[in-house]
Design an enzyme around this catalytic site. Structure first.
Site, PDB file in Angstrom:
ATOM      1  N   VAL A  11     -52.299   7.658 -88.090  1.00 31.89           N
ATOM      2  CA  VAL A  11     -52.411   7.539 -89.547  1.00 31.89           C
ATOM      3  C   VAL A  11     -51.860   6.198 -90.042  1.00 31.89           C
ATOM      4  O   VAL A  11     -52.516   5.464 -90.774  1.00 31.89           O
ATOM      5  CB  VAL A  11     -51.690   8.714 -90.252  1.00 31.89           C
ATOM      6  CG1 VAL A  11     -51.538   8.455 -91.741  1.00 31.89           C
ATOM      7  CG2 VAL A  11     -52.470  10.000 -90.033  1.00 31.89           C
ATOM      8  N   ASP A  30     -42.477   0.566 -86.732  1.00 31.35           N
ATOM      9  CA  ASP A  30     -42.408   1.697 -85.803  1.00 31.35           C
ATOM     10  C   ASP A  30     -41.121   1.562 -85.009  1.00 31.35           C
ATOM     11  O   ASP A  30     -40.715   0.457 -84.659  1.00 31.35           O
ATOM     12  CB  ASP A  30     -43.616   1.740 -84.865  1.00 31.35           C
ATOM     13  CG  ASP A  30     -43.871   3.153 -84.363  1.00 31.35           C
ATOM     14  OD1 ASP A  30     -44.838   3.790 -84.836  1.00 31.35           O
ATOM     15  OD2 ASP A  30     -43.085   3.646 -83.520  1.00 31.35           O
ATOM     16  N   LEU A 155     -57.883  11.552 -93.166  1.00 31.75           N
ATOM     17  CA  LEU A 155     -58.748  10.912 -92.168  1.00 31.75           C
ATOM     18  C   LEU A 155     -58.976  11.836 -90.972  1.00 31.75           C
ATOM     19  O   LEU A 155     -58.152  12.693 -90.664  1.00 31.75           O
ATOM     20  CB  LEU A 155     -58.143   9.590 -91.693  1.00 31.75           C
ATOM     21  CG  LEU A 155     -56.834   9.593 -90.887  1.00 31.75           C
ATOM     22  CD1 LEU A 155     -57.031   9.968 -89.437  1.00 31.75           C
ATOM     23  CD2 LEU A 155     -56.186   8.235 -90.967  1.00 31.75           C
ATOM     24  N   LYS A 206     -53.172  19.479 -98.924  1.00 25.82           N
ATOM     25  CA  LYS A 206     -53.444  19.119 -97.526  1.00 25.82           C
ATOM     26  C   LYS A 206     -53.478  20.358 -96.621  1.00 25.82           C
ATOM     27  O   LYS A 206     -54.408  20.556 -95.831  1.00 25.82           O
ATOM     28  CB  LYS A 206     -52.385  18.120 -97.052  1.00 25.82           C
ATOM     29  CG  LYS A 206     -52.474  17.746 -95.598  1.00 25.82           C
ATOM     30  CD  LYS A 206     -53.740  16.982 -95.261  1.00 25.82           C
ATOM     31  CE  LYS A 206     -53.894  16.868 -93.753  1.00 25.82           C
ATOM     32  NZ  LYS A 206     -55.066  16.144 -93.345  1.00 25.82           N
ATOM     33  N   CYS A 262     -53.754  18.219 -85.508  1.00 24.84           N
ATOM     34  CA  CYS A 262     -53.625  18.639 -86.915  1.00 24.84           C
ATOM     35  C   CYS A 262     -53.902  20.130 -87.146  1.00 24.84           C
ATOM     36  O   CYS A 262     -53.024  20.849 -87.621  1.00 24.84           O
ATOM     37  CB  CYS A 262     -54.535  17.804 -87.800  1.00 24.84           C
ATOM     38  SG  CYS A 262     -53.939  16.119 -87.975  1.00 24.84           S
ATOM     39  N   LYS A 322     -61.639  15.965 -79.503  1.00 25.80           N
ATOM     40  CA  LYS A 322     -62.946  15.776 -80.133  1.00 25.80           C
ATOM     41  C   LYS A 322     -63.496  14.442 -79.646  1.00 25.80           C
ATOM     42  O   LYS A 322     -62.746  13.653 -79.050  1.00 25.80           O
ATOM     43  CB  LYS A 322     -62.824  15.813 -81.659  1.00 25.80           C
ATOM     44  CG  LYS A 322     -61.928  14.716 -82.215  1.00 25.80           C
ATOM     45  CD  LYS A 322     -61.798  14.788 -83.709  1.00 25.80           C
ATOM     46  CE  LYS A 322     -63.044  14.242 -84.367  1.00 25.80           C
ATOM     47  NZ  LYS A 322     -62.853  13.969 -85.788  1.00 25.80           N
ATOM     48  N   ARG A 329     -53.774  15.551 -77.655  1.00 27.74           N
ATOM     49  CA  ARG A 329     -52.739  16.493 -78.098  1.00 27.74           C
ATOM     50  C   ARG A 329     -53.381  17.821 -78.529  1.00 27.74           C
ATOM     51  O   ARG A 329     -54.343  17.827 -79.287  1.00 27.74           O
ATOM     52  CB  ARG A 329     -51.943  15.894 -79.274  1.00 27.74           C
ATOM     53  CG  ARG A 329     -51.129  14.668 -78.877  1.00 27.74           C
ATOM     54  CD  ARG A 329     -50.423  14.059 -80.065  1.00 27.74           C
ATOM     55  NE  ARG A 329     -51.333  13.397 -80.992  1.00 27.74           N
ATOM     56  CZ  ARG A 329     -50.930  12.779 -82.104  1.00 27.74           C
ATOM     57  NH1 ARG A 329     -49.661  12.759 -82.427  1.00 27.74           N
ATOM     58  NH2 ARG A 329     -51.815  12.186 -82.892  1.00 27.74           N
TER      59      ARG A 329
END
Ligand code: NAD
Length: 434
Positions: A11, A30, A155, A206, A262, A322, A329
């Protein structure tokens, strides 16, 4: 505008690149020094279509910077986005320790006289914004001036760049007019509808959106089970349902279930959130149950056909959760591979992008990583399609049949056309259709 993004993963990094692309100056922070070193050396730590070009272009234009220093990012930016992980805990509730840590880190470097907007882009339970604001207030020693905003990210990995550049909507939740005005300015170049809400509603949107999408997937998977029992064809049924504009055809593809970083965690989180609030969302438990059933039913079909899995050579096409991503993950493909290995099968896997991460994080062990789809299929007694990469549709089935030991295909994603596959002499099994 000068923006900072804390957390440069799927993200944060893609958001940073897209914000820079529309002209903002972005500092991506990061705390993984190895990741920052890679980015500074022009390397991209994740695979996401179009991302590499976008990063190189905007670094060269001087609009995109990388650092491990939160202080540097906060000092140089009026708006600070948080895009750190919010992983699940054993009971399904969200581990908010990364968010809390970032809130404390921001608090430690906020200076008096500088107004800052702290924007939560990570997926968090409703009411987290209030906690972030409390934490910053408590740990900041200078009475700094700041507002907190919720700006959930929608996204999809695999098409994150187009999703960010042309979003269906942008949700901005805040109680501060000043912060909302800045957020509208940031998003102006994207020319997308901006929905302004209070913080709690934005956070809830969300989880409610992802749960609804998972619900659609489980719905069609439950229908697929009825199709298998009755001889109907789930694809035709999905077409018929989806042509109704109130429903739509998207997310009505039957398969071995949803996975990824997610959906499983967000649905579990929404269940935990609802239970904590005293209004258990029991429908979502059924969504989870149907999802798990799809994987188990698929494995049962493989077992039934091969009888004994021990020492059977099985090829698996797909590891990523996908297509068009290297993210493995919580991938159902990975779960399938692990189940086969646990039962003693000799597994060869091929995934166009997912093998590196799978090997690095040891998500699957005791398998052979093949060099190509055909290499994986060599001598196999069955071939499983676990991720719907377009590349797999283009493999010559005559070649596949010639390298396999016995021509069995289990298509967990309904990627191939049954009549075509069978015309090559394969025994072919897919989901919810003959
Ligand atoms: P990720 O694991 O890919 O990236 C998170 C990054 O944050 C990592 O690089 C990590 O090193 C860094 N980090 C952790 N703590 C830090 C700290 N204190 N300071 C600086 N950096 C720190 O995660 P992601 O997939 O980008 O997800 C981030 C959030 O966005 C999650 O809440 C997720 O649910 C949400 N989200 C993800 C997607 C998706 O498709 N991946 C889509 C929408 C929303």
């Amino acid at each position: 505008m000068k923006l900072c993004i804390i957390g440069s993963g799927y993200v944060g990094l893609v958001s940073g690149a897209c914000f820079a692309e529309v002209g903002h100056h972005v500092t991506c922070v990061d705390n993984d020094a190895r990741k920052v070193e890679m980015l500074l050396a022009g390397k991209v730590p994740i695979y996401e279509p179009q991302l590499e070009d976008l990063l190189h272009k905007n670094v060269a234009a001087g609009r995109l910077h990388f650092t491990t220093s939160t202080e540097e990012g906060v000092d140089n930016s009026e708006v600070i986005f948080i895009a750190v992980p919010t992983p699940p805990q054993a009971d399904g509730s969200v581990d908010l320790s990364y968010i809390e840590k970032v809130a404390r880190e921001i608090a430690a470097v906020l200076k008096p006289g500088q107004y800052r907007v702290v924007v939560d882009k990570s997926t968090v339970p409703v009411k987290t914004g209030e906690k972030v604001a409390d934490t910053i207030r408590r740990y900041n020693k200078t009475d700094a001036d700041f507002d907190v905003v919720s700006n959930p990210e929608f996204l999809r990995e695999g098409c994150a760049v187009p999703d960010l550049m042309k979003p269906d909507r942008i949700v901005v939740g805040s109680n501060s007019e000043r912060a909302i005005a800045l957020m509208q300015k940031i998003y102006e170049p994207f020319m997308a509808p901006v929905l302004v809400t209070d913080i709690n509603s934005a956070e809830l949107i969300k989880h409610a959106a992802n749960s609804f999408l998972a619900l659609k997937i489980s719905y069609i998977n439950a229908v697929a089970q009825i199709c298998e029992a009755s001889g109907a064809n789930v694809e035709k049924v999905a077409d018929g349902i989806g042509m109704d504009h109130r429903i739509g055809r998207n997310f009505l593809n039957a398969g071995i279930g949803y996975g990824g970083s997610c959906f499983p965690k967000d649905i579990a989180a929404f269940i935990a959130i609802s239970e904590n609030l005293g209004v258990p969302f029991t429908l979502l438990k059924e969504v989870e149950r149907i999802n798990a059933t799809q994987r188990d039913r698929f494995l049962a079909k493989v077992r039934e056909a091969l009888w004994v899995l021990k020492d059977k050579k099985i090829a698996v096409w797909g590891l990523a959760f996908k297509p068009d991503t290297d993210d493995v993950r919580s991938s159902v493909a990975v779960e399938i591979v692990r189940a086969l290995v646990a039962e003693g099968a000799v597994v060869s896997v091929y995934d166009p992008k997912g093998m590196e991460k799978a090997a690095e994080f040891k998500v699957v062990e005791g398998v052979r990583f093949a060099e190509s789809p055909l290499d994986a299929a060599r001598d196999a007694e069955a071939l499983i399609i676990a991720t719907e990469w377009k590349e797999f549709q283009q493999v010559d089935l005559l070649d596949v049949k010639s390298v396999m030991h016995t021509p069995l295909i289990f298509d967990g994603r309904n990627l191939l056309d049954p009549a075509t596959v069978r015309s090559f002499g394969f025994t072919y099994t897919s989901i919810g259709r003959d």
